[in-house]
Design a protein around this motif. Sequence first.
Motif, PDB file in Angstrom:
ATOM      1  N   CYS A  71       0.845  -1.212   0.000  1.00  0.00           N
ATOM      2  CA  CYS A  71       0.000   0.000   0.000  1.00  0.00           C
ATOM      3  C   CYS A  71       0.877   1.258   0.000  1.00  0.00           C
ATOM      4  CB  CYS A  71      -0.918  -0.014   1.219  1.00  0.00           C
ATOM      5  SG  CYS A  71      -2.050   1.384   1.239  1.00  0.00           S
ATOM      6  N   GLN A  72       0.633   2.098  -0.974  1.00  0.00           N
ATOM      7  CA  GLN A  72       1.515   3.244  -1.205  1.00  0.00           C
ATOM      8  C   GLN A  72       0.697   4.362  -1.846  1.00  0.00           C
ATOM      9  OE1 GLN A  72       4.573   2.370  -4.111  1.00  0.00           O
ATOM     10  NE2 GLN A  72       5.945   3.942  -3.300  1.00  0.00           N
ATOM     11  N   CYS A  73       1.076   5.570  -1.572  1.00  0.00           N
ATOM     12  CA  CYS A  73       0.364   6.698  -2.177  1.00  0.00           C
ATOM     13  C   CYS A  73       0.878   6.931  -3.593  1.00  0.00           C
ATOM     14  CB  CYS A  73       0.583   7.948  -1.336  1.00  0.00           C
ATOM     15  SG  CYS A  73      -0.388   9.330  -1.930  1.00  0.00           S
ATOM     16  N   ALA A 198      -6.522   0.623  -8.289  1.00  0.00           N
ATOM     17  CA  ALA A 198      -5.324   1.180  -7.642  1.00  0.00           C
ATOM     18  C   ALA A 198      -4.807   0.297  -6.513  1.00  0.00           C
ATOM     19  CB  ALA A 198      -5.638   2.579  -7.113  1.00  0.00           C
ATOM     20  N   SER A 199      -5.722  -0.352  -5.791  1.00  0.00           N
ATOM     21  CA  SER A 199      -5.275  -1.206  -4.673  1.00  0.00           C
ATOM     22  C   SER A 199      -4.705  -2.520  -5.195  1.00  0.00           C
ATOM     23  CB  SER A 199      -6.444  -1.497  -3.712  1.00  0.00           C
ATOM     24  OG  SER A 199      -6.992  -0.295  -3.225  1.00  0.00           O
ATOM     25  N   ALA A 200      -5.462  -3.199  -6.082  1.00  0.00           N
ATOM     26  CA  ALA A 200      -5.032  -4.517  -6.565  1.00  0.00           C
ATOM     27  C   ALA A 200      -3.661  -4.444  -7.233  1.00  0.00           C
ATOM     28  CB  ALA A 200      -6.070  -5.095  -7.518  1.00  0.00           C
ATOM     29  N   ARG A 219     -12.212  -6.910 -14.852  1.00  0.00           N
ATOM     30  CA  ARG A 219     -13.401  -6.521 -15.614  1.00  0.00           C
ATOM     31  C   ARG A 219     -13.036  -5.471 -16.660  1.00  0.00           C
ATOM     32  NH1 ARG A 219     -18.638  -4.753 -12.208  1.00  0.00           N
ATOM     33  NH2 ARG A 219     -17.403  -2.872 -11.862  1.00  0.00           N
ATOM     34  N   THR A 220     -12.161  -4.543 -16.254  1.00  0.00           N
ATOM     35  CA  THR A 220     -11.728  -3.492 -17.178  1.00  0.00           C
ATOM     36  C   THR A 220     -10.215  -3.355 -17.059  1.00  0.00           C
ATOM     37  OG1 THR A 220     -13.775  -2.325 -16.608  1.00  0.00           O
ATOM     38  CG2 THR A 220     -12.129  -1.073 -17.839  1.00  0.00           C
ATOM     39  N   ALA A 221      -9.521  -3.421 -18.179  1.00  0.00           N
ATOM     40  CA  ALA A 221      -8.058  -3.263 -18.126  1.00  0.00           C
ATOM     41  C   ALA A 221      -7.714  -1.796 -17.860  1.00  0.00           C
ATOM     42  CB  ALA A 221      -7.446  -3.710 -19.455  1.00  0.00           C
TER      43      ALA A 221
HETATM   44  P1  NAP Z   1     -11.197   0.895  -7.598  1.00  0.00           P
HETATM   45  O1  NAP Z   1     -10.206   1.782  -8.207  1.00  0.00           O
HETATM   46  O2  NAP Z   1     -12.611   1.323  -7.504  1.00  0.00           O
HETATM   47  O3  NAP Z   1     -11.102  -0.492  -8.355  1.00  0.00           O
HETATM   48  C1  NAP Z   1     -12.032  -1.482  -8.141  1.00  0.00           C
HETATM   49  C2  NAP Z   1     -11.745  -2.610  -9.078  1.00  0.00           C
HETATM   50  O4  NAP Z   1     -12.680  -3.646  -8.819  1.00  0.00           O
HETATM   51  C3  NAP Z   1     -11.914  -2.236 -10.541  1.00  0.00           C
HETATM   52  O5  NAP Z   1     -10.986  -2.928 -11.307  1.00  0.00           O
HETATM   53  C4  NAP Z   1     -13.334  -2.709 -10.829  1.00  0.00           C
HETATM   54  O6  NAP Z   1     -13.569  -2.986 -12.170  1.00  0.00           O
HETATM   55  C5  NAP Z   1     -13.367  -3.959 -10.015  1.00  0.00           C
HETATM   56  N1  NAP Z   1     -14.713  -4.369  -9.659  1.00  0.00           N
HETATM   57  C6  NAP Z   1     -15.602  -3.695  -8.894  1.00  0.00           C
HETATM   58  N2  NAP Z   1     -16.732  -4.386  -8.770  1.00  0.00           N
HETATM   59  C7  NAP Z   1     -16.563  -5.528  -9.493  1.00  0.00           C
HETATM   60  C8  NAP Z   1     -17.379  -6.644  -9.764  1.00  0.00           C
HETATM   61  N3  NAP Z   1     -18.628  -6.713  -9.293  1.00  0.00           N
HETATM   62  N4  NAP Z   1     -16.889  -7.637 -10.547  1.00  0.00           N
HETATM   63  C9  NAP Z   1     -15.630  -7.544 -11.029  1.00  0.00           C
HETATM   64  N5  NAP Z   1     -14.803  -6.524 -10.807  1.00  0.00           N
HETATM   65  C10 NAP Z   1     -15.279  -5.522 -10.048  1.00  0.00           C
HETATM   66  O7  NAP Z   1     -10.800   0.476  -6.097  1.00  0.00           O
HETATM   67  P2  NAP Z   1      -9.377   0.504  -5.414  1.00  0.00           P
HETATM   68  O8  NAP Z   1      -8.386  -0.163  -6.269  1.00  0.00           O
HETATM   69  O9  NAP Z   1      -9.538   0.021  -4.030  1.00  0.00           O
HETATM   70  O10 NAP Z   1      -9.037   2.027  -5.386  1.00  0.00           O
HETATM   71  C11 NAP Z   1     -10.013   2.944  -4.973  1.00  0.00           C
HETATM   72  C12 NAP Z   1      -9.420   4.294  -4.904  1.00  0.00           C
HETATM   73  O11 NAP Z   1      -8.624   4.328  -3.728  1.00  0.00           O
HETATM   74  C13 NAP Z   1      -8.456   4.661  -6.001  1.00  0.00           C
HETATM   75  O12 NAP Z   1      -8.980   5.027  -7.188  1.00  0.00           O
HETATM   76  C14 NAP Z   1      -7.683   5.740  -5.322  1.00  0.00           C
HETATM   77  O13 NAP Z   1      -8.367   6.952  -5.322  1.00  0.00           O
HETATM   78  C15 NAP Z   1      -7.589   5.190  -3.936  1.00  0.00           C
HETATM   79  N6  NAP Z   1      -6.342   4.487  -3.793  1.00  0.00           N
HETATM   80  C16 NAP Z   1      -5.260   5.257  -3.860  1.00  0.00           C
HETATM   81  C17 NAP Z   1      -4.062   4.689  -3.760  1.00  0.00           C
HETATM   82  C18 NAP Z   1      -2.922   5.584  -3.840  1.00  0.00           C
HETATM   83  O14 NAP Z   1      -1.897   5.187  -4.260  1.00  0.00           O
HETATM   84  N7  NAP Z   1      -3.071   6.861  -3.442  1.00  0.00           N
HETATM   85  C19 NAP Z   1      -3.912   3.327  -3.593  1.00  0.00           C
HETATM   86  C20 NAP Z   1      -5.042   2.548  -3.510  1.00  0.00           C
HETATM   87  C21 NAP Z   1      -6.265   3.148  -3.615  1.00  0.00           C
HETATM   88  P3  NAP Z   1     -14.098  -1.852 -13.182  1.00  0.00           P
HETATM   89  O15 NAP Z   1     -12.912  -1.005 -13.489  1.00  0.00           O
HETATM   90  O16 NAP Z   1     -14.627  -2.594 -14.328  1.00  0.00           O
HETATM   91  O17 NAP Z   1     -15.166  -1.095 -12.431  1.00  0.00           O
END
Ligand code: NAP
Length: 514
Positions: A71-73, A198-200, A219-221
Amino acid sequence: MTPAATAPAAPARRAGGGAPPERARIVIAGGGFAGLGLAIRLKQAGIDDFVVLERAAAIGGTWQANTYPGCQCDVPSHLYSFSFAPNPGWTRTYSRQPEIWDYLRGLADRHGLHPHIRLGHELTGASWDDDEQRWNVQTSRGDWSAQILVDATGPLSHPKVPAIRGLRRFEGKVFHSAEWDHDHDLSGERVAVIGTGASAIQFVPRIAGRVGELHVFQRTAPWVLPHTDRPTTRLERRIYKALPAVQKAVRAGVYAGREFFLLGFIKDRRFMAGAERVAAAHLRKQVPDRELRAKLKPHFRLGCKRILLSNDWYPALTRPNVDVVTEDISHIHGRTIVLADGSEREVDTIILGTGFHVTDPPTARLVRGRDGRTIAEASATGVQAYRGATLAGLPNLFKLIGPNTGLGHSSMIYMIEAQLNYVLDALRVMDERAVATFEIRPEALAAYNARVQSQMAGTVWMSGCASWYLDANGNNTTIWPDFTFRYRRQTRRFDPGAYVLRRSADVVRPALAA
Ligand code: NAP
């Protein structure tokens, strides 16, 4: 880590009946960057009559909760920190979670915030009492009465669990990236990761070498750019410590660069085309296999969803034990994930990297305004907030990181600081003019929101992808579609003319509102 920062919550008072509510002028719900930032600014302004209610057992908000490996910003350290509290000691150009969490705990120590913080106090409800002109705030550990309520619970605080049939009955282990189970040993396991956001992209490379099989359900690249993260040198840290102006200048440079890049999001597609070429080259270089590369190629405009940075995401996906699955998930049965094409993957653990309830946070169903309706009920067609901070029908409430204050190109800390200026100036106006309540005028809110939404049209965020920036109606209620310095300018001063101001129970004379 400081002992005080993780001290156990105070003994619970009986919620609901029983003990009378405690009183504070200001109740801040949420002890993350925004809530703590406001607490610091209040202390600096000599305001002590406030409390920070934090549901977790420690402060830090998203940087306390997200402890997943890697986990990193993705915003440079110098910009992802308060301008009034620079940290010359950042050990990387992009900070990792433990260091950001330490930074926040250090701030709480240095600014004497602990007496104000109530850990383990989860907001369970809040309603405006028009007779008393106060907020009744309920928490899991007792009630509060406040003149002003600040919702600093943040948009990334409620993990989203996808509605996949059978997921809740999965016979193996399931956890969300924001609730990482460090006691669960993934070694040698068959693991499914759902989501490629961003997390994965940060935790997959960290676990890929440890697990037996890894099935990444995409689901989406996403678009992925090369990361420029590196350790800072001892010399850099010494210079920043000895010469704070140098660190300030670096911060200003990073800020300016990010604002320049905004042009690509809002105006000129040529910027994005250049970045897309860099990302495509990154993919070509790191993924030699043509078939895998085709799966990983994004099909939307760069910037429409959050741009990701990584040097180890693609290499992790090329490992022999990793399988990128692009077929939709149909349902889950026992330990088996069944895909739309009928194929199956049997796994021991499912890790949800599926993001957060950003546009539909549970707090919107907990907070009731003057007419008794919740925020969710009152904003069925999309939540709106004046200057991203004040909502119609909700007197004396500020929302930090409210609607249309999110960014795709720069640091949220900059936006939070802008909002803190607005709150502090509102308090000044209230004191100077003996104002008991403020409430945004619906027409001022409508005009503001119309301006924001007209700026939104034509930006990359509205170019057709499905993203968490959009609400259920397809409105972008998340992103600030302009330069951040413009937001800063707009929030420098509280604007009384946009509000109905009241003194005690009386409607204030128009002269006061002018
Ligand atoms: P996210 O960006 O919302 O990604 C969610 C992922 O899950 C997407 O690939 C999405 O696919 C997929 N998904 C969601 N519902 C699904 C379903 N029902 N079936 C299959 N796939 C599904 O979440 P996140 O990675 O936790 O990040 C969230 C936000 O946290 C980031 O955008 C960012 O603002 C913040 N964050 C920041 C950092 C940082 O470095 N500062 C690090 C981690 C997180 P789709 O794209 O098709 O919707």
